[in-house]
Write an enzyme that holds these catalytic residues in place. Sequence first.
Site, mmCIF file in Angstrom:
data_model
loop_
_atom_site.group_PDB
_atom_site.id
_atom_site.type_symbol
_atom_site.label_atom_id
_atom_site.label_comp_id
_atom_site.label_asym_id
_atom_site.label_seq_id
_atom_site.Cartn_x
_atom_site.Cartn_y
_atom_site.Cartn_z
ATOM 1 N N ASP A 128 -5.937 2.063 -4.019
ATOM 2 C CA ASP A 128 -7.211 1.898 -3.307
ATOM 3 C C ASP A 128 -7.577 3.109 -2.442
ATOM 4 O O ASP A 128 -8.739 3.284 -2.094
ATOM 5 C CB ASP A 128 -7.237 0.610 -2.472
ATOM 6 C CG ASP A 128 -6.110 0.512 -1.452
ATOM 7 O OD1 ASP A 128 -5.319 1.467 -1.330
ATOM 8 O OD2 ASP A 128 -6.031 -0.536 -0.779
ATOM 9 N N ASP A 171 -2.733 6.199 -3.632
ATOM 10 C CA ASP A 171 -1.577 5.514 -3.079
ATOM 11 C C ASP A 171 -1.066 4.489 -4.097
ATOM 12 O O ASP A 171 -1.688 4.274 -5.145
ATOM 13 C CB ASP A 171 -1.906 4.881 -1.730
ATOM 14 C CG ASP A 171 -2.958 3.786 -1.815
ATOM 15 O OD1 ASP A 171 -3.608 3.666 -2.869
ATOM 16 O OD2 ASP A 171 -3.139 3.056 -0.830
ATOM 17 N N SER A 196 0.834 -1.196 0.000
ATOM 18 C CA SER A 196 0.000 0.000 0.000
ATOM 19 C C SER A 196 0.875 1.256 0.000
ATOM 20 O O SER A 196 1.679 1.444 -0.882
ATOM 21 C CB SER A 196 -0.957 -0.034 1.188
ATOM 22 O OG SER A 196 -1.870 1.032 1.140
ATOM 23 N N ASP A 255 -1.009 1.275 -4.528
ATOM 24 C CA ASP A 255 -1.819 0.157 -5.019
ATOM 25 C C ASP A 255 -3.232 0.583 -5.421
ATOM 26 O O ASP A 255 -4.080 -0.258 -5.709
ATOM 27 C CB ASP A 255 -1.853 -0.994 -4.017
ATOM 28 C CG ASP A 255 -2.650 -0.693 -2.764
ATOM 29 O OD1 ASP A 255 -2.569 0.452 -2.276
ATOM 30 O OD2 ASP A 255 -3.350 -1.593 -2.259
#
Length: 573
Positions: free
Chosen positions: A302, A298, A146, A300
Amino acid sequence: MRNILDKAKSWLTDTFDKDTVKEVQKLMDTDQKLLEESFFQNLSFGTGGMRGIMGVGTNRINKYTLGKNTQGISNYMKSAFPDETLKVVIAYDCRHNSKAFAHHVADVFSANGIQVYIFPELRPTPLLSYSVRHLDCHCGIMLTASHNPPEYNGYKVYWKDGGQLVPPQDREIISEINGLDFTDINFNGNSKLIKTLDASVENAYLDEAVKNVNFNLSAEVKKNLNITFTALHGTSITTVPALLEKAGYQNLQLVEAQSEPDPEFPTVKSPNPEEPEALEMAIKLADKQDSDLAIGTDPDGDRLGIAVRNKQGELTLLNGNQTMVLMTWYLLDKMKQSGNLKDSHFVASTIVSTPLMQVLTEAYGVKYMESLTGFKWIAKLIKDHPELDYIGGGEESFGYMVGDFVRDKDANTAILLVCEMAAELKSQGTSVYEQLIKIYKAHGFFKENLVSLVKRGLEGAEEIKQKMIDLREHPLKEIAGEQVVLIEDYQTSKAKNLQSHESHEIDIPKSNVLIYYTENGTKVAARPSGTEPKIKFYISVNTTLEEVSNFETVDKELDLKIKAIKTDLGLTD
């Protein structure tokens, strides 16, 4: 220390490759402190899966800790679905080793006779969540850390419903993993069972996103919205521009210096849209291009951060609670206007998010449901209540999920929702910022602040543990001069009213969270992070906003109140 040395010595066998053995021996010879950090515990699943620093050892992300987890999941899947052809889907982000780790994981699954689908290159987490159900898989794996620093990586596990692991599967899988030795891992992959995905899955996801966020705005209205976007060197560059184009948004400016995926995240201190610094380049470009919005995600893809124009025309960052409230308002209001709100609809949020979510939702006559922190719990609400229809929901940590076609927070679809809202409000001669103030006037001015105290390593873990023990054994009686009237302890599932001395059960799964409520509606929650070496304090205060013109004055009053609370509790940012 003896136990740690024994664990380290077990990594000097031929079970491990030569490079790993060499690195462990080097730690034993030269760096006892780092050896201790690397082996003092086993990495475990938290609110966002397993996440940690890369390196050798049981407390590190590496081929073997990931392989052991994957072997345990493989064993569990075989026992849970004995008569089915097992399938998994794997995706990975931009981080160091993510692609290699993804292929190690694919090898272990395929070595256990499980069909594997893997994306050909980096893709965002919400696409992985979507793909689990789209491909009728039993499990999904996302290799990502993340928004953590570059030295981290991680492993998120999704189940058949597309949501992350929740009880009882999480405990059962952890038990299976803990029963394994590293010698039990089968790394001998079967290439015949590994299939690289084509673009059809991603295209289906983008189509679903547009379908879920379509309020029939005219092409002209969409054309008039100017958007600046940064992927912060992460995965969303592969989806956000394509999604906005598919939805009809033409005026999109990219922060080119942050568009190229890069595991070092060279232009930011932290690739976390929760941090104001992360969106600095986007805001500068947005000002230069006279954009209405500056948006970032961010690594990734999400979480999302958003800056909007305030009453003075300056770009102002919204926090996660404000963004969540605005998106929920827009969904509810559009559904009310179209006459589509039903008794079966519900909105979801988390116990540490703003109380305004419940106030707003119930004002529209819609059911509000609350969960623990982490979108896996919101996904569980959807799975556990098939009789209800999920509209949307979020959490304070900059995550939102529109509809249930994805079962995790989804920055892609949330960005499209924000653009729809901003475009329509602009066409009406108002703005996102002005709408937020109107919500405060109608439903109460709620303001939140998060304090995260970083406590690294073994000593840090003990300090966090002791802090939670102290808060339980010596509960606060007052906060900044306000009497505490209610304490909720989610570890014991007990809520105690300090005035009536009555207690009641909390009907939410157990978690290491304490929440204090004062006589004036102040809320302070404390919880250790499930994925980072932090203890977090969530502060919420509120008052009435009689007139829109009083916004700045009341805003400053709430800021002073939050500052007094932080001083009283000895908290510093």
